[in-house]
Design a protein around this motif. Structure first.
Motif, PDB file in Angstrom:
ATOM      1  N   LEU A  63      -3.493   4.036  -9.170  1.00  0.00           N
ATOM      2  CA  LEU A  63      -2.778   3.256  -8.255  1.00  0.00           C
ATOM      3  C   LEU A  63      -2.294   3.898  -7.121  1.00  0.00           C
ATOM      4  O   LEU A  63      -2.168   3.260  -5.916  1.00  0.00           O
ATOM      5  CB  LEU A  63      -1.423   2.998  -9.172  1.00  0.00           C
ATOM      6  N   THR A  64      -2.072   5.270  -7.071  1.00  0.00           N
ATOM      7  CA  THR A  64      -1.719   5.985  -5.730  1.00  0.00           C
ATOM      8  C   THR A  64      -2.960   5.812  -4.820  1.00  0.00           C
ATOM      9  O   THR A  64      -2.710   5.706  -3.777  1.00  0.00           O
ATOM     10  CB  THR A  64      -1.325   7.600  -6.005  1.00  0.00           C
ATOM     11  N   LEU A  65      -4.086   6.215  -5.352  1.00  0.00           N
ATOM     12  CA  LEU A  65      -5.346   6.195  -4.503  1.00  0.00           C
ATOM     13  C   LEU A  65      -5.567   4.796  -3.745  1.00  0.00           C
ATOM     14  O   LEU A  65      -5.854   4.654  -2.625  1.00  0.00           O
ATOM     15  CB  LEU A  65      -6.410   6.568  -5.123  1.00  0.00           C
ATOM     16  N   THR A  66      -5.240   3.824  -4.631  1.00  0.00           N
ATOM     17  CA  THR A  66      -5.510   2.611  -4.181  1.00  0.00           C
ATOM     18  C   THR A  66      -4.477   1.939  -3.133  1.00  0.00           C
ATOM     19  O   THR A  66      -4.901   1.464  -1.938  1.00  0.00           O
ATOM     20  CB  THR A  66      -5.326   1.380  -5.393  1.00  0.00           C
ATOM     21  N   VAL A  67      -3.039   2.345  -3.320  1.00  0.00           N
ATOM     22  CA  VAL A  67      -2.125   2.059  -2.296  1.00  0.00           C
ATOM     23  C   VAL A  67      -2.327   2.894  -1.241  1.00  0.00           C
ATOM     24  O   VAL A  67      -2.117   2.392  -0.138  1.00  0.00           O
ATOM     25  CB  VAL A  67      -0.852   2.516  -2.909  1.00  0.00           C
ATOM     26  N   ALA A  85      -5.336   3.943  -0.016  1.00  0.00           N
ATOM     27  CA  ALA A  85      -6.360   3.175   0.845  1.00  0.00           C
ATOM     28  C   ALA A  85      -6.156   1.939   1.527  1.00  0.00           C
ATOM     29  O   ALA A  85      -6.560   1.736   2.593  1.00  0.00           O
ATOM     30  CB  ALA A  85      -7.671   3.145  -0.195  1.00  0.00           C
ATOM     31  N   GLY A  86      -5.239   1.071   0.512  1.00  0.00           N
ATOM     32  CA  GLY A  86      -4.684  -0.192   1.204  1.00  0.00           C
ATOM     33  C   GLY A  86      -3.944  -0.093   2.368  1.00  0.00           C
ATOM     34  O   GLY A  86      -4.062  -0.618   3.386  1.00  0.00           O
ATOM     35  N   ALA A 114      -4.179   2.519   4.490  1.00  0.00           N
ATOM     36  CA  ALA A 114      -5.084   3.141   5.804  1.00  0.00           C
ATOM     37  C   ALA A 114      -5.824   1.898   6.227  1.00  0.00           C
ATOM     38  O   ALA A 114      -5.897   1.855   7.519  1.00  0.00           O
ATOM     39  CB  ALA A 114      -6.147   4.284   5.246  1.00  0.00           C
ATOM     40  N   LEU A 115      -6.182   0.754   5.450  1.00  0.00           N
ATOM     41  CA  LEU A 115      -6.966  -0.015   5.842  1.00  0.00           C
ATOM     42  C   LEU A 115      -5.969  -1.139   6.750  1.00  0.00           C
ATOM     43  O   LEU A 115      -6.394  -1.612   7.804  1.00  0.00           O
ATOM     44  CB  LEU A 115      -7.462  -1.011   4.784  1.00  0.00           C
ATOM     45  N   VAL A 116      -4.858  -1.434   6.202  1.00  0.00           N
ATOM     46  CA  VAL A 116      -3.791  -2.118   6.942  1.00  0.00           C
ATOM     47  C   VAL A 116      -3.452  -1.481   8.467  1.00  0.00           C
ATOM     48  O   VAL A 116      -3.469  -2.387   9.565  1.00  0.00           O
ATOM     49  CB  VAL A 116      -2.463  -2.618   6.237  1.00  0.00           C
ATOM     50  N   ILE A 117      -3.547  -0.345   8.349  1.00  0.00           N
ATOM     51  CA  ILE A 117      -3.151   0.545   9.748  1.00  0.00           C
ATOM     52  C   ILE A 117      -4.426   0.379  10.536  1.00  0.00           C
ATOM     53  O   ILE A 117      -4.173  -0.092  11.871  1.00  0.00           O
ATOM     54  CB  ILE A 117      -2.674   1.900   9.559  1.00  0.00           C
TER      55      ILE A 117
END
Length: 89
Positions: free
Chosen positions: A43-47, A49-50, A52-55
């Protein structure tokens, strides 16, 4: 004994775990499995990565909007605006 469940691992059964009228040698104490942290780590890795992608997407969108605005300003007000990206050497 160092750990709270050391008595259970040593096969010592506390009286509150033994039902009334049952011989202590017939009681089987089942221990819970140790906690798994795989879900929390995933969950921490997914959040992360998400986020970073949004930024990255927001930065690209703002860059596109700024370039479009710089191209549109001369047609609206007659003024010219140019964006210069300088590279330090």
């Amino acid at each position: 004994m160092r750990y709270p469940d050391a008595q259970l691992r040593a096969n010592h059964r506390p009286s509150e775990l033994i039902p009334p009228g049952v011989h202590p040698g017939q009681v089987v104490v089942i221990q819970a499995a140790p906690p798994s942290y795989a879900g929390k780590i995933l969950l921490t890795l997914t959040v992360s990565a998400g986020t970073a992608l949004v930024i990255v997407v927001l930065a690209f969108a703002l860059q596109t909007i700024a370039a479009a605005a710089a191209a549109a300003i001369p047609t609206v007000g007659g003024a010219s605006v140019s964006l210069h990206l300088t590279r330090k050497r």
